[in-house]
Design a protein around this motif. Structure first.
Motif, PDB file in Angstrom:
ATOM      1  N   ASN A   1       9.123  11.909 -14.270  1.00 18.28           N
ATOM      2  CA  ASN A   1       9.494  12.254 -12.896  1.00 18.28           C
ATOM      3  C   ASN A   1      10.183  13.593 -12.814  1.00 18.28           C
ATOM      4  OD1 ASN A   1       8.844   9.636 -12.812  1.00 18.28           O
ATOM      5  ND2 ASN A   1      10.898   8.887 -12.360  1.00 18.28           N
ATOM      6  N   LYS A   2      10.571  14.089 -13.972  1.00 15.39           N
ATOM      7  CA  LYS A   2      11.397  15.288 -14.000  1.00 15.39           C
ATOM      8  C   LYS A   2      10.802  16.419 -13.164  1.00 15.39           C
ATOM      9  CE  LYS A   2      12.492  18.856 -17.298  1.00 15.39           C
ATOM     10  NZ  LYS A   2      12.019  19.300 -18.588  1.00 15.39           N
TER      11      LYS A   2
ATOM     12  N   ASN B   1      11.388  20.749  -4.034  1.00 16.96           N
ATOM     13  CA  ASN B   1      11.502  20.108  -2.734  1.00 16.96           C
ATOM     14  C   ASN B   1      10.087  19.867  -2.199  1.00 16.96           C
ATOM     15  OD1 ASN B   1      11.795  19.424  -0.103  1.00 16.96           O
ATOM     16  ND2 ASN B   1      13.335  20.992   0.364  1.00 16.96           N
ATOM     17  N   LEU B   2       9.686  18.625  -2.197  1.00 19.53           N
ATOM     18  CA  LEU B   2       8.312  18.299  -1.792  1.00 19.53           C
ATOM     19  C   LEU B   2       8.270  17.700  -0.386  1.00 19.53           C
ATOM     20  CD1 LEU B   2       7.002  16.746  -5.162  1.00 19.53           C
ATOM     21  CD2 LEU B   2       6.984  19.136  -4.435  1.00 19.53           C
ATOM     22  N   SER B   3       9.354  17.919   0.376  1.00 22.29           N
ATOM     23  CA  SER B   3       9.447  17.232   1.665  1.00 22.29           C
ATOM     24  C   SER B   3       8.432  17.720   2.702  1.00 22.29           C
ATOM     25  CB  SER B   3      10.861  17.357   2.228  1.00 22.29           C
ATOM     26  OG  SER B   3      11.154  18.728   2.408  1.00 22.29           O
ATOM     27  N   SER B   4       7.760  18.839   2.420  1.00 23.71           N
ATOM     28  CA  SER B   4       6.745  19.302   3.376  1.00 23.71           C
ATOM     29  C   SER B   4       5.501  18.411   3.355  1.00 23.71           C
ATOM     30  CB  SER B   4       6.338  20.752   3.056  1.00 23.71           C
ATOM     31  OG  SER B   4       5.841  20.833   1.731  1.00 23.71           O
TER      32      SER B   4
ATOM     33  N   TRP C   1       2.859   5.996  -8.865  1.00 20.39           N
ATOM     34  CA  TRP C   1       3.622   7.163  -9.325  1.00 20.39           C
ATOM     35  C   TRP C   1       3.500   8.316  -8.320  1.00 20.39           C
ATOM     36  CZ3 TRP C   1       2.881  12.286 -10.693  1.00 20.39           C
ATOM     37  CH2 TRP C   1       3.955  12.882 -11.373  1.00 20.39           C
ATOM     38  N   TYR C   2       2.299   8.515  -7.880  1.00 21.64           N
ATOM     39  CA  TYR C   2       1.986   9.573  -6.907  1.00 21.64           C
ATOM     40  C   TYR C   2       2.726   9.295  -5.593  1.00 21.64           C
ATOM     41  CZ  TYR C   2      -1.708  12.675  -4.741  1.00 21.64           C
ATOM     42  OH  TYR C   2      -2.432  13.666  -4.123  1.00 21.64           O
ATOM     43  N   TYR C   3       2.644   8.049  -5.168  1.00 24.23           N
ATOM     44  CA  TYR C   3       3.242   7.641  -3.897  1.00 24.23           C
ATOM     45  C   TYR C   3       4.760   7.831  -3.922  1.00 24.23           C
ATOM     46  CZ  TYR C   3       4.097   4.635   0.178  1.00 24.23           C
ATOM     47  OH  TYR C   3       4.473   4.145   1.406  1.00 24.23           O
ATOM     48  N   LYS C   4       5.392   7.420  -5.034  1.00 22.00           N
ATOM     49  CA  LYS C   4       6.854   7.469  -5.116  1.00 22.00           C
ATOM     50  C   LYS C   4       7.360   8.870  -5.401  1.00 22.00           C
ATOM     51  CE  LYS C   4       8.233   2.869  -6.476  1.00 22.00           C
ATOM     52  NZ  LYS C   4       8.136   1.992  -7.634  1.00 22.00           N
ATOM     53  N   ASN C   5       6.793   9.499  -6.412  1.00 18.74           N
ATOM     54  CA  ASN C   5       7.397  10.735  -6.907  1.00 18.74           C
ATOM     55  C   ASN C   5       6.911  11.986  -6.210  1.00 18.74           C
ATOM     56  OD1 ASN C   5       9.065   9.677  -9.174  1.00 18.74           O
ATOM     57  ND2 ASN C   5       7.060   8.828  -9.682  1.00 18.74           N
TER      58      ASN C   5
ATOM     59  N   LYS D   1       7.199  10.643  -2.004  1.00 20.02           N
ATOM     60  CA  LYS D   1       8.520  10.084  -1.694  1.00 20.02           C
ATOM     61  C   LYS D   1       8.424   8.891  -0.738  1.00 20.02           C
ATOM     62  CE  LYS D   1      10.018  13.732  -3.940  1.00 20.02           C
ATOM     63  NZ  LYS D   1      10.268  13.645  -5.368  1.00 20.02           N
ATOM     64  N   GLU D   2       7.381   8.122  -0.910  1.00 24.22           N
ATOM     65  CA  GLU D   2       7.137   6.906  -0.134  1.00 24.22           C
ATOM     66  C   GLU D   2       6.992   7.161   1.359  1.00 24.22           C
ATOM     67  OE1 GLU D   2       9.365   3.458  -1.465  1.00 24.22           O
ATOM     68  OE2 GLU D   2       9.869   4.517  -3.304  1.00 24.22           O
ATOM     69  N   LYS D   3       6.756   8.436   1.719  1.00 24.42           N
ATOM     70  CA  LYS D   3       6.561   8.742   3.142  1.00 24.42           C
ATOM     71  C   LYS D   3       5.129   9.183   3.430  1.00 24.42           C
ATOM     72  CE  LYS D   3      11.125  10.202   4.657  1.00 24.42           C
ATOM     73  NZ  LYS D   3      11.772  10.998   3.594  1.00 24.42           N
TER      74      LYS D   3
END
Ligand code: WTA
Length: 633
Positions: free
Chosen positions: A371-372, A378-381, A399-403, A406-408
């Motif tokens: 996950n590092k 910042n992947l919030s976009s 893994w893709y969904y969570k990391n 970010k489950e969004k």
């Protein structure tokens, strides 16, 4: 092929669409849209209205000469006009159309207006070389702006392009050039890969020795290498010279909806590669609609599909889909993990990528580093994620969904093929998701799982994946091989398109794709034909006969396992193994990843001499060999 199908069968998790995603979405209710799509001709006709036609069609679908379907009959349209020209008198004129970036961090941005000028200059340059409507131009180029410009320039003047993936090597390249009888080739000095420059010109020079139809080679100076004019042969010209002084205006050729747009070679299980032929109008409608609805594309999106333009994913969703929708498309040249495994996440942060589309193999590869790396950026976009190319195992999905998401960000697992041109099975952002399932047929498409006779199989049981009604971006034939088009795809299960995949549907009608039913391999998402690999082996002097099957690989999905019969006097020692590896790589390129070579005395064959790869596969996996009544001995 040992895949974790047991996990797939047990997968029960369901992920609800999140409210923000749905509020933003063009399509707010997945099920309602699927219902609407059942009236499929009307559905696609409405979608066609979003494009600019020079002349309207007089019939949506012509089924009078099955399986040679026609869409938007007699409509006149031009792809380059819709992807570029129509935006330049709007507020999009100065918006970035293509954002090129490579693993060295170099970037180049082309606005829609700049792209317009470049496409026109290139179109004029091609015309000066005598290229006319219907001629075939081939590209053997890295992911660079000139590749997109050249493809659009072809569209503009009605030439047909045939792009060859730059990871294919001499043998595969020659076969494709000669089959399409290409006259003009566009190539480059090199491409960046993991800190090195791969000399594409050298590969194309070698190939050119065996391609008699090629009259002109256009060379892009991409990596700033030192080649100059004196290094070029009489039939070669630099790209920059070709377009120098050319006017930045060029008329669009009005194309019939059914005029050929491009040929793209792909691998089958037998014989030579197939020249999949796509035509203009329907392809544009299918590709732009699916991208718009599945990835919910809006004008201000920063879209990034990591697929290579040398494959269908890049054709439909790096270049055509995004430009037809007037958004910004990121074009990346390089490896996912160079200079480090955070390379892609760095780009996402730096440019604010909003929609990200990649292959399960890349996810599995990056997952190895933990996950590092995604956590460093910042992947919030990111609002929506996607995958394509092979089944995604639930572990990689999670893994893709969570990391990454970010489950969004919901994950669109899109099933489709070179032949289908567009996504055919995929969720929309408002769908309920199950990790590992591509969910349902996209609105306007009718897919099912059937037995050999075309009868639906009970829910939960495996069978052949078929498409029951034509769809707009469908290929129209195999280049100069109508018989094979009919035989391979349409005559096997009467009335339906046979995709070549096995699948099952669960109790909610969700599709779970289980892999190919034929002998096509999927190595790191790349489609590799067993027969092409076998021919490459046999073209080595030590090999008399070869048979190839897929072997499970945790990262690449599959790699090659080859069984070879050697000529008298040869032994399979380290040196020969190395040589065979090198030889196959030379013939086919780095896509042909060999996991294992085994020397055998004989190969299982039918009485008519066909190698029974199924038997080899079963033996390899220690499974029941099944019916061997047709086996020779
Ligand atoms: C496989 C790539 C499972 C499938 C666009 C298909 C998939 C072949 C998926 C086509 C998916 C593609 N889930 N399998 N989401 N997407 N495939 O022509 O076996 O390179 O037949 O097109 O890839 O490969 P092609």
């Amino acid at each position: 092929m040992k895949r974790d199908t047991t996990v797939l069968l047990d997968e029960k998790r369901i992920f609800k669409p999140n409210v923000e995603t749905v509020e933003r979405a063009h399509v707010k209710n997945w099920e309602t849209e699927i219902e609407k799509g059942k009236n499929f001709e009307k559905y696609w006709e409405e979608k066609a209205e979003d494009l600019d036609w020079f002349e309207r069609w007089d019939q949506v679908l012509d089924e009078s000469n099955k399986p040679f379907f026609k869409w938007f009959v007699n409509g006149k349209i031009n792809l380059a006009y819709n992807a570029v020209d129509r935006w330049i008198n709007t507020e999009k004129r100065n918006q970035v159309a293509i954002l090129y970036v490579n693993e060295r961090g170099d970037e180049k941005k082309l606005t829609y207006y700049e792209l317009y000028r470049e496409v026109n200059k290139m179109a004029n340059g091609l015309k000066n070389l005598g290229v006319k409507k219907g001629d075939t131009v081939s590209m053997y180029l890295p992911m660079c702006p000139e590749l997109l410009i050249s493809m659009l320039a072809c569209n503009k003047i009605g030439a047909v392009h045939s792009v060859v993936y730059s990871g294919l090597s001499v043998g595969a390249f020659v076969e494709r050039m000669n089959d399409a009888k290409v006259k003009i080739l566009i190539t480059a000095d090199g491409t960046y890969r993991r800190g090195k420059i791969i000399d594409l010109k050298k590969i194309s020079d070698e190939a050119m020795l065996q391609c008699p139809t090629i009259e002109t080679v256009i060379v892009v100076k991409h990596t700033g290498s030192k080649i100059d004019i004196s290094d070029l042969s009489g039939r070669e010209i630099f790209y920059e010279r070709l377009i120098e002084g050319e006017p930045a205006e060029c008329e669009c050729e009005p194309m019939d909806s059914e005029d050929p747009l491009f040929i793209l070679y792909t691998s089958g299980s037998t014989g030579k590669p197939k020249g999949v032929l796509h035509t203009t109008g329907g392809y544009m409608v299918g590709v732009s609609t699916t991208l718009k609805n599945i990835f919910d594309i809006h004008e201000n999106d920063m879209w990034w599909c990591t697929g290579d333009i040398g494959w269908i994913t890049g054709h439909s969703y790096v270049i055509y889909g995004p430009l037809l929708l007037g958004t910004t498309t990121v074009v990346y040249e390089g490896a996912p993990d160079y200079p480090d495994p955070g390379a892609w996440w760095n780009i996402v942060e730096k440019y604010g990528v909003t929609k990200f589309y990649t292959a399960p193999t890349a996810i599995r590869h990056l997952m190895r580093f933990g996950n590092k790396y995604p956590n460093l950026y910042n992947l919030s976009s990111l609002k929506i994620l996607g995958t394509v190319g092979e089944p995604i195992n639930p572990e990689a999905w999670m893994w893709y969904y969570k990391n990454v998401g970010k489950e969004k960000a919901p994950i669109m697992d899109t099933w489709w093929q070179t032949e289908t041109g567009m996504h055919l099975i995929s969720p929309l952002p408002s769908a309920y998701l199950k990790p590992g399932s591509a969910t349902k047929a996209v609105p306007g498409v009718d897919a099912d799982v059937v037995d050999e006779d075309g009868n639906p199989v009970p829910l939960g049981k495996g069978g052949y994946l078929v498409i029951k009604k034509p769809w707009p971006a469908m290929f129209r034939t195999l280049y100069e091989d109508e018989e094979r088009y009919k035989d391979v795809y349409w005559n096997q299960i009467p009335g339906y398109y046979k995709a070549g995949d096995m699948a099952r549907k669960d109790e909610d009608g969700y599709f779970w794709i289980q892999g190919r039913s034929d002998d096509v391999l999927k190595i790191a998402g790349h489609r590799v034909g067993t027969s092409e690999v076998e021919s490459a082996f046999v073209s080595h002097p030590a090999v008399v006969e070869a048979a190839v099957i897929g072997k499970h690989d945790p990262i690449k999905g599959q790699v090659i396992k080859a069984f070879v019969i050697l000529r008298e006097g040869y032994k399979l020692k380290t040196k020969l193994i190395e040589e065979l590896n090198k030889h196959v790589r030379y013939e086919l390129g780095p896509v042909a990843v060999i996991g294992d070579i085994e020397q055998v005395e004989s190969l299982p064959k039918t009485r008519s001499g066909k190698i029974m790869r199924r038997v080899l596969r079963a033996r390899e996996l220690g499974e029941d060999v099944g019916d061997t009544s047709t086996l020779e001995e």
